[in-house]
Design an enzyme around this catalytic site. Structure first.
Site, PDB file in Angstrom:
ATOM      1  N   LYS A  85       0.722  -1.099  -0.002  1.00 49.62           N
ATOM      2  CA  LYS A  85      -0.069   0.066  -0.085  1.00 49.62           C
ATOM      3  C   LYS A  85       0.708   1.392  -0.171  1.00 49.62           C
ATOM      4  CE  LYS A  85      -2.427  -0.617   3.408  1.00 49.62           C
ATOM      5  NZ  LYS A  85      -2.032  -0.072   4.557  1.00 49.62           N
ATOM      6  N   ARG A 111     -10.134   2.347   8.546  1.00 51.05           N
ATOM      7  CA  ARG A 111      -9.755   0.806   8.862  1.00 51.05           C
ATOM      8  C   ARG A 111     -11.064   0.255   9.681  1.00 51.05           C
ATOM      9  NH1 ARG A 111      -3.660   1.444   8.723  1.00 51.05           N
ATOM     10  NH2 ARG A 111      -2.769  -0.758   8.853  1.00 51.05           N
ATOM     11  N   ARG A 149      10.539  -7.473   4.995  1.00 54.27           N
ATOM     12  CA  ARG A 149      10.412  -6.055   5.508  1.00 54.27           C
ATOM     13  C   ARG A 149      11.066  -5.646   6.811  1.00 54.27           C
ATOM     14  NH1 ARG A 149       4.992  -2.394   5.291  1.00 54.27           N
ATOM     15  NH2 ARG A 149       4.661  -3.173   7.250  1.00 54.27           N
ATOM     16  N   ARG A 177      10.985  -2.211  11.611  1.00 58.10           N
ATOM     17  CA  ARG A 177       9.825  -1.424  12.300  1.00 58.10           C
ATOM     18  C   ARG A 177       9.430  -2.137  13.622  1.00 58.10           C
ATOM     19  NH1 ARG A 177       4.836   0.050   8.254  1.00 58.10           N
ATOM     20  NH2 ARG A 177       3.817  -0.983   9.974  1.00 58.10           N
ATOM     21  N   ARG A 188      -1.568  -8.479  13.316  1.00 53.14           N
ATOM     22  CA  ARG A 188      -2.167  -7.537  12.396  1.00 53.14           C
ATOM     23  C   ARG A 188      -3.038  -7.924  11.478  1.00 53.14           C
ATOM     24  NH1 ARG A 188       3.167  -5.177  10.688  1.00 53.14           N
ATOM     25  NH2 ARG A 188       2.030  -3.585   9.410  1.00 53.14           N
TER      26      ARG A 188
HETATM   27  P1  AMP Z   1       0.511   0.957   8.634  1.00 48.34           P
HETATM   28  O1  AMP Z   1       1.862   1.474   8.337  1.00 48.34           O
HETATM   29  O2  AMP Z   1      -0.931   1.470   7.777  1.00 48.34           O
HETATM   30  O3  AMP Z   1       0.388  -0.414   8.622  1.00 48.34           O
HETATM   31  O4  AMP Z   1      -0.068   1.246  10.121  1.00 48.34           O
HETATM   32  C1  AMP Z   1       0.717   1.077  11.174  1.00 48.34           C
HETATM   33  C2  AMP Z   1      -0.052   1.182  12.422  1.00 48.34           C
HETATM   34  O5  AMP Z   1      -0.537   2.298  12.599  1.00 48.34           O
HETATM   35  C3  AMP Z   1      -1.205   0.149  12.591  1.00 48.34           C
HETATM   36  O6  AMP Z   1      -1.022  -1.109  12.911  1.00 48.34           O
HETATM   37  C4  AMP Z   1      -2.000   0.798  13.787  1.00 48.34           C
HETATM   38  O7  AMP Z   1      -1.483   0.651  15.040  1.00 48.34           O
HETATM   39  C5  AMP Z   1      -2.002   2.351  13.152  1.00 48.34           C
HETATM   40  N1  AMP Z   1      -2.889   2.734  12.406  1.00 48.34           N
HETATM   41  C6  AMP Z   1      -2.746   3.130  11.064  1.00 48.34           C
HETATM   42  N2  AMP Z   1      -3.785   3.531  10.517  1.00 48.34           N
HETATM   43  C7  AMP Z   1      -4.741   3.447  11.354  1.00 48.34           C
HETATM   44  C8  AMP Z   1      -6.194   3.448  11.352  1.00 48.34           C
HETATM   45  N3  AMP Z   1      -6.854   3.973  10.188  1.00 48.34           N
HETATM   46  N4  AMP Z   1      -6.910   3.252  12.656  1.00 48.34           N
HETATM   47  C9  AMP Z   1      -6.323   2.697  13.553  1.00 48.34           C
HETATM   48  N5  AMP Z   1      -5.045   2.799  13.495  1.00 48.34           N
HETATM   49  C10 AMP Z   1      -4.193   2.790  12.569  1.00 48.34           C
END
Ligand code: AMP
Length: 194
Positions: free
Chosen positions: A14, A89, A128, A134, A145
């Site tokens: 993404k 989400r 990754r 990370r 996740r």
């Molecule tokens: P990502 O980089 O999009 O995988 O997001 C990393 C982390 O950020 C997720 O596992 C959540 O802990 C938090 N996060 C990102 N976007 C959201 C969202 N829309 N709602 C809640 N938590 C989020």
């Protein structure tokens, strides 16, 4: 004006594809994950609230996430539109975004869903993890996740499909192949009658 959501499970690519698609559309990317990570790194109050959730692979509570996104969406650079990466989400976030768009007389053009089979997601995320370090890319957290995604976010696909807004895109293969698919979708939004 183009308003797009890019969605898909963790590890689907993404973040990378969001940048490529937004570049073509000429709109900013709004990435909740990147924003949270930046806030954590900067040690802000928001970062302190979000960190434990990120580390555990849990979603940050809706009220915190929604407030952050709504604040970002009022910035001037969103005037030509925007691409949301990692938001909404949850169905609560969908409702908040709907309300915001209605109130501003704007509408969602498309929800692009990157599709990658679960086994490949785990492999990509582990890879990754080695490159990026990370805090949420350990195997246990990765699996969690993916579960959280299935429970809270996968239902959004059905919701947007029901509205006729969903554009599924095959996320497997080389990065360049996926980008080509994404750019084709971007062009179909920019030039719908071509
Ligand atoms: P990502 O980089 O999009 O995988 O997001 C990393 C982390 O950020 C997720 O596992 C959540 O802990 C938090 N996060 C990102 N976007 C959201 C969202 N829309 N709602 C809640 N938590 C989020």
């Amino acid at each position: 004006m183009t308003i797009v959501i890019l969605t898909g499970p963790p590890g689907c690519g993404k973040g990378t594809q969001a940048e490529i698609m937004a570049g073509r559309l000429g709109v900013p990317v709004i990435s909740t994950g990147d924003t949270f990570r930046a806030q954590v790194a900067a040690g802000t109050e928001l970062g302190r609230r979000a960190q434990a959730y990120l580390d555990a692979g849990e979603y940050v509570p809706d009220e915190v996430t929604n407030a952050m996104v709504l604040d970002r969406l009022t910035a001037d650079d969103t005037r030509p539109g925007f691409l949301l990466d990692g938001y909404p989400r949850t169905l609560d976030q969908v409702a908040v975004l709907d309300e915001f768009l209605d109130a501003h007389h704007r509408h969602l053009d498309a929800v692009v869903a990157l599709e990658v089979p679960p086994d490949e997601l785990v492999q990509r995320l582990l890879h990754r993890a080695q490159l990026e370090h990370r805090s949420d890319d350990t195997e246990d957290v990765i699996r969690h996740r993916l579960e959280v995604y299935d429970q809270y976010t996968r239902p959004l696909i059905k919701e947007y499909a029901g509205r006729g807004r969903l554009i599924p895109v095959d996320g497997t293969g080389e990065l360049a192949e996926v980008s080509n698919r994404i750019l084709t979708v971007a062009d179909s939004l920019l030039y719908p009658h071509a």
